[in-house]
Design a protein around this motif. Structure first.
Motif, PDB file in Angstrom:
ATOM      1  N   HIS A   1      29.879 -29.242  25.918  1.00 39.18           N
ATOM      2  CA  HIS A   1      28.615 -29.191  26.660  1.00 39.18           C
ATOM      3  C   HIS A   1      27.645 -30.090  25.886  1.00 39.18           C
TER       4      HIS A   1
ATOM      5  N   PHE B   1      30.745 -30.405  30.066  1.00 38.91           N
ATOM      6  CA  PHE B   1      29.583 -30.066  30.892  1.00 38.91           C
ATOM      7  C   PHE B   1      28.410 -30.946  30.457  1.00 38.91           C
TER       8      PHE B   1
ATOM      9  N   SER C   1      31.665 -18.972  27.801  1.00 35.85           N
ATOM     10  CA  SER C   1      30.839 -19.592  28.847  1.00 35.85           C
ATOM     11  C   SER C   1      30.106 -18.516  29.626  1.00 35.85           C
TER      12      SER C   1
ATOM     13  N   GLY D   1      26.024 -25.846  23.237  1.00 37.27           N
ATOM     14  CA  GLY D   1      26.003 -27.242  23.658  1.00 37.27           C
ATOM     15  C   GLY D   1      25.544 -28.118  22.505  1.00 37.27           C
TER      16      GLY D   1
END
Ligand SMILES: NC(=O)c1ccc[n+]([C@@H]2O[C@H](COP(=O)([O-])OP(=O)(O)OC[C@H]3O[C@@H](n4cnc5c(N)ncnc54)[C@H](OP(=O)(O)O)[C@@H]3O)[C@@H](O)[C@H]2O)c1
Length: 310
Positions: free
Chosen positions: A43, A75, A5, A18
């Motif tokens: 993500h 996320f 991250s 993502g």
């Protein structure tokens, strides 16, 4: 292997890989998102104008109900569409996404692109009379209130060029955390990348595989996924061309969001953490740069805030 991250302003952790959802049809995107979460993606990249937020959100909630993840483990990015740029419309645009996704907060909310269109049901500009003059700086200032209210953890931009980003940085209270732009070896955008890095704005690379399945792909267009240099580097690392194109961003410190609705590719695109490209590979990939935009926002080329002139 866990996906690394980067930290956004305020310590928010932003996973560097993502899952893209543009042009994933509503009847298949739920299965794709569930497969992505099972594979290890944490993500997900969404937008109001992908017209599938309901199905994406349902898939996330299914995985929460199943006990596979908690809300805070995943996320979620979504984007404010151009018809919601007037400051008085920003909250409504945000809430439509929030309601569509069925969530109670968003991790990252982006202005989808600098040009504003007139509010109303016609979401895509077809001529100049559909344009609106709203300044994206005023739009961003309205988005700052969403952070103050605690309904989104970070705010940022997408498709902003250097000058536009600079204007936002000079006029806003909350620094845009991210600029999401098209990036791959046919569109290296080194100047923009360097500028964002110098200002501490994280870059997300969209269309990292050259968006070969988009509905407006041109017959015979040059495909970065099939470039001989990419194929050669893939062969040397015993990886696929897609994996090389994704690793290219991670090795430049850039977040990447490949899209797929194919379970084997969804898994393949995450299997990029066990190798890295050499400096020579990166140099060769950068040398493929040809300012080739697969997603060129041609529907608003004459807008005063059209971003792709520099
Ligand atoms: N901010 C913006 O304006 C903007 C614009 C464009 C995109 N985005 C975001 O970025 C995401 C990714 O970009 P994108 O959807 O344009 O394109 P992309 O990720 O570059 O490419 C997706 C296409 O590549 C295929 N594919 C995926 N994995 C593959 C693999 N391992 N080998 C071969 N082919 C593979 C997919 O096919 P299948 O699905 O059939 O497997 C799909 O047709 C979007 O989904 C969206 O979330 C943002």
């Amino acid at each position: 292997m866990a996906v690394p991250s980067v930290e956004l302003t305020g310590g928010v952790k932003f996973p560097m890989i993502g899952f893209g959802t543009w042009q994933s049809a509503p009847d298949v995107v739920g299965t794709a998102v569930r497969a992505a979460i099972d594979a290890g993606y944490r993500h997900i990249d969404c937008a109001w104008n992908y017209f599938n937020e309901k199905e994406v959100g349902q898939a996330v909630k299914d995985k929460i109900t199943e006990g596979k993840i908690k809300r805070e483990d995943v996320f979620i990015t979504t984007k404010l569409w151009c018809t919601y740029h007037r400051p008085e419309d920003v909250k409504r645009g945000f809430q439509e996404s929030l309601r569509g996704l069925g969530l109670d907060y968003i991790d990252l909310f982006l202005i989808h692109g600098p040009p504003a269109f007139k509010p109303g049901p016609k979401w895509l500009a077809t001529d100049d009379s559909d344009y609106d003059d709203t300044d994206y700086v005023d739009t961003f200032k309205a988005m700052e209130s969403l952070v103050d209210e605690g309904v989104c953890r970070a705010i940022g931009l997408s498709n902003f060029n250097t000058q536009q980003l600079e204007r936002v940085l000079q006029n806003c209270r909350i620094k845009p955390a991210v600029n999401q732009v098209e990036l791959h070896p046919y569109l290296v955008q080194q100047k923009l990348v360097d500028y964002c890095k110098s200002k501490g704005v994280v870059i997300t690379a969209y269309s990292p595989l050259g968006s070969p399945g988009r509905d407006f792909a041109q017959p015979g267009e040059a495909r970065v996924l099939e470039d001989p240099v990419v194929l050669d580097i893939a062969k040397n690392h015993e990886k696929t061309p897609a994996q090389v194109l994704l690793r290219y961003h991670l090795d430049r410190g850039i977040v990447v969001i490949p899209k797929s609705v194919t379970p084997s590719r969804i898994r393949e695109n995450l299997q990029v953490l066990d190798f890295s490209l050499t400096a020579d590979d990166i140099k060769k990939l950068n040398s493929l740069d040809r300012n080739n935009r697969y997603v060129d926002w041609s529907f608003c080329k004459t807008h005063k805030y059209f971003p792709f002139r520099d």
